[in-house]
Scaffold this active site. Structure first.
Site, short mmCIF file in Angstrom:
data_model
loop_
_atom_site.label_atom_id
_atom_site.label_comp_id
_atom_site.label_asym_id
_atom_site.label_seq_id
_atom_site.Cartn_x
_atom_site.Cartn_y
_atom_site.Cartn_z
N LYS A 67 0.86 -1.18 0.00
CA LYS A 67 0.00 0.00 0.00
C LYS A 67 0.90 1.23 0.00
CE LYS A 67 -3.92 2.04 2.54
NZ LYS A 67 -4.77 1.96 3.77
N SER A 142 -9.78 1.98 2.60
CA SER A 142 -8.88 2.74 1.76
C SER A 142 -7.84 1.90 1.03
CB SER A 142 -8.16 3.79 2.60
OG SER A 142 -7.30 3.16 3.55
N SER A 166 -10.17 -0.27 6.77
CA SER A 166 -9.50 -0.10 5.48
C SER A 166 -8.82 -1.35 4.92
CB SER A 166 -8.47 1.02 5.55
OG SER A 166 -9.10 2.27 5.53
#
Lengths: 476, 95
Positions: A67, A142, A166
């Site tokens: 990420k 996210s 997330s």
């Protein structure tokens, strides 16, 4: 996980992953950065070691995705925000270092909501990531890019962060496993801070066992993050050894606000658990109703504080429209943050400002205590809790992005875990009639991560005939 | 509390943003909705409850008083800034 060996070359594993990643990029927009050259170089080094008979790590040659809020010198770390444009980190996050030391090979950085503010990956400065099952729908967020990279089998695992759901929500939107560990299990050193009291590093995988390997590699005390817990992973109390579990279900979560297909998936899973002899216990947890409101006070307050460091001076983007220092701060921040970043910073400064502190921030901190107490009480009655991850399957791109409260409601059933610091594991739970992924989450008491993963693995390997893979309109 | 243009301007100032009039209009309506949502906490009786700011008890952690090797050196960190002069970060005039 498929590791490199004399027969399976690391270069081949990495090249295949990179090929797939590039091929899917145009349609799904998963990556912010491809690490082609460095990844292939590292793979060749690992192949060399294997050829010479030297010892290699537990993740030798395994390609993975990161990420874009984990710091490392590979490419720019942007957190999908313009304000970090051009920032190449001289340091490496502890979690990344531990994975790389075991031979894992980063093939790229994945898209996310800017600064992890969002539940769809639409708040990215670089544009949204698409759902792995339906290109017209959101990836979840996210950590949307990481989830889709694993769901499309580009990589077998990817890193994520979970501040309020997330990891778990995008995992459930894409039919894979996603673990948010106990708060403090994995070091946050070198991870772009969102809300320091709830941020957790975790993983996406295609099966539960891989989570066990990743946790045993990355969890543990880190002198660079003094909120990390003393090593505990895998050192479970004996009570968890009993294969028959008491599973709690939360009465209030079975209501009209939750999509009928998700409620049905929960019922199917409960029936399957009962069939295997597990005991189901109904829980009354009334304070959880207030978790989302408390979360959207506490987290923005911490966001406002953490994001004050982005000033255009020391690193990242700097506005070109400024004559004075103050104009430089204001214009850099105005141009560099996304609308949702600004909303959260302003809400944070609102709830912390004099006159409103007691009514909002202090009140939320007290609600947090009540939520923790409720979890403590619940775990006296049961081993784990089973709940939906989100109130609905993946929604359409654009459906909620201009309505912040509708987007926040996505997090209704995921945020209480972060406020309480307890671990949650999103597990696949079949599909809707139209083929969208459904997910549920298993919640455990603090430090029960290994038992949680073990239990999910047991469920995975003994599928029940009651666990119908497809939604049949609730007739089952 | 009434969320209006003045409140937004004040919060923007606290947040170090230069907000345009058009943005201010959007933010007014967005923040109204958010504050209305979070205000439902009023219903919850929190009398006599202690606040939680950190989920685990924090304890003091000691280490030896010695300088440990750092992950990045001065030049690397200065190299991240847009403008550097004489080993210092250059900024526009303050006033």
């Amino acid at each position: 996980m498929k590791t490199a060996s004399k027969e399976v070359k690391a270069v081949k594993l990495v090249q295949d992953a990179l090929d797939k990643a590039h091929r899917y990029q145009e349609d799904y927009h998963i990556f912010n950065f491809f690490n082609d050259v460095a990844a292939l170089k590292k793979a060749a080094e690992i192949d060399n070691k294997i050829a010479k008979g030297e010892k290699v790590g537990r993740l030798a040659g395994v390609p993975y995705a990161v990420k874009d809020n984990f710091l490392s010198p590979e490419g720019e770390t942007t957190a999908s925000a313009l304000i970090l444009e051009g920032f190449t980190s001289p340091i490496t996050a502890t979690a990344i270092k531990k994975l790389e030391d075991e031979g894992a090979i980063m093939i790229g950085r994945t898209n996310m909501d800017a600064f992890a503010h969002g539940s769809s990956t639409e708040n990215s400065y670089y544009g949204p990531t698409k759902n792995s099952k339906d290109l017209a729908r959101v990836a979840g967020g996210s950590s949307g890019g990481s989830a889709v990279a694993v769901a499309l089998d580009i990589v077998e695992f990817a890193t994520g962060t979970d501040t309020g759901g997330s990891i778990r929500q995008p995992a459930s939107f894409n039919g894979i496993y996603g673990l948010k560990p106990t708060y403090g299990a994995i070091s946050r050193y070198g991870v772009v801070a969102m809300a320091s009291s709830t941020d957790c590093v975790g993983f996406f995988t295609q099966n539960a066992e891989d989570l066990d390997l990743l946790m045993s590699i990355t969890a543990g005390r880190d002198s660079k993050d003094l909120t990390t817990l003393p090593d505990f992973y895998g050192q479970d109390k004996e009570t968890f050894n009993d294969p028959i579990k008491k599973i709690g279900v939360i009465k209030d979560f079975d209501n009209e606000a939750v999509d009928p297909q998700i409620r049905e998936a929960l019922r199917r899973k409960v029936a399957a658990l009962q069939e295997k002899g597990h005991e189901i216990i109904e829980l009354d947890m009334p304070a959880l109703k207030y978790a989302l409101a408390a979360y959207y006070i506490i987290v923005p307050a911490e966001v406002a504080s953490n994001l004050s460091r982005h000033d255009g001076i020391r690193y990242g983007y700097r506005s070109e429209h400024a004559q004075t220092l103050n104009e430089l701060y204001e214009n850099t921040r105005n141009e560099g943050f996304m609308a949702e970043n600004k909303r959260r910073i302003m809400i944070g400064n609102f709830v912390l400002s004099s006159g409103f502190y007691d009514a909002y921030y202090l009140k939320a901190a007290k609600a947090r205590t009540m939520i923790i107490d409720e979890y403590n009480k619940a775990f006296k009655q049961c081993d784990f809790i089973l709940t939906p991850v989100s109130p609905n399957p993946a929604f359409r791109l654009g459906e909620k992005v201009n309505d912040p409260v509708a987007m926040y409601l996505e997090d209704l059933m995921s945020v209480s875990l972060n406020l309480a610091g307890v671990p949650g594991l999103a597990i696949p739970a079949g599909e809707t009639a139209s083929g969208l992924s459904l997910g549920l989450q298993l919640v455990g008491p603090r430090r029960s991560d290994a038992a949680l993963v073990k239990f999910a693995a047991a469920l995975e390997h003994e599928p029940s005939h009651l666990q119908d893979d497809h939604f049949d309109g609730g007739k089952a | 509390m009434e969320v209006n243009h003045d409140v937004i301007a004040h919060l923007a100032e606290l947040s170090n943003f230069a907000v345009t009039d058009q943005e201010s209009a959007h933010l007014t309506s967005d923040l109204k909705g958010i504050i209305s949502y979070i205000s439902q906490l009023d219903e919850l009786d929190t009398n006599g409850v202690e606040p939680t700011y950190q989920v685990f008890e924090m304890e003091n952690v000691w280490r030896k008083d010695e300088i440990l090797p750092q992950d990045a050196d001065r030049e690397q960190l200065l190299g991240l800034a847009k403008e550097v002069q004489d080993h210092q970060i250059k900024v526009p005039k303050v006033l």
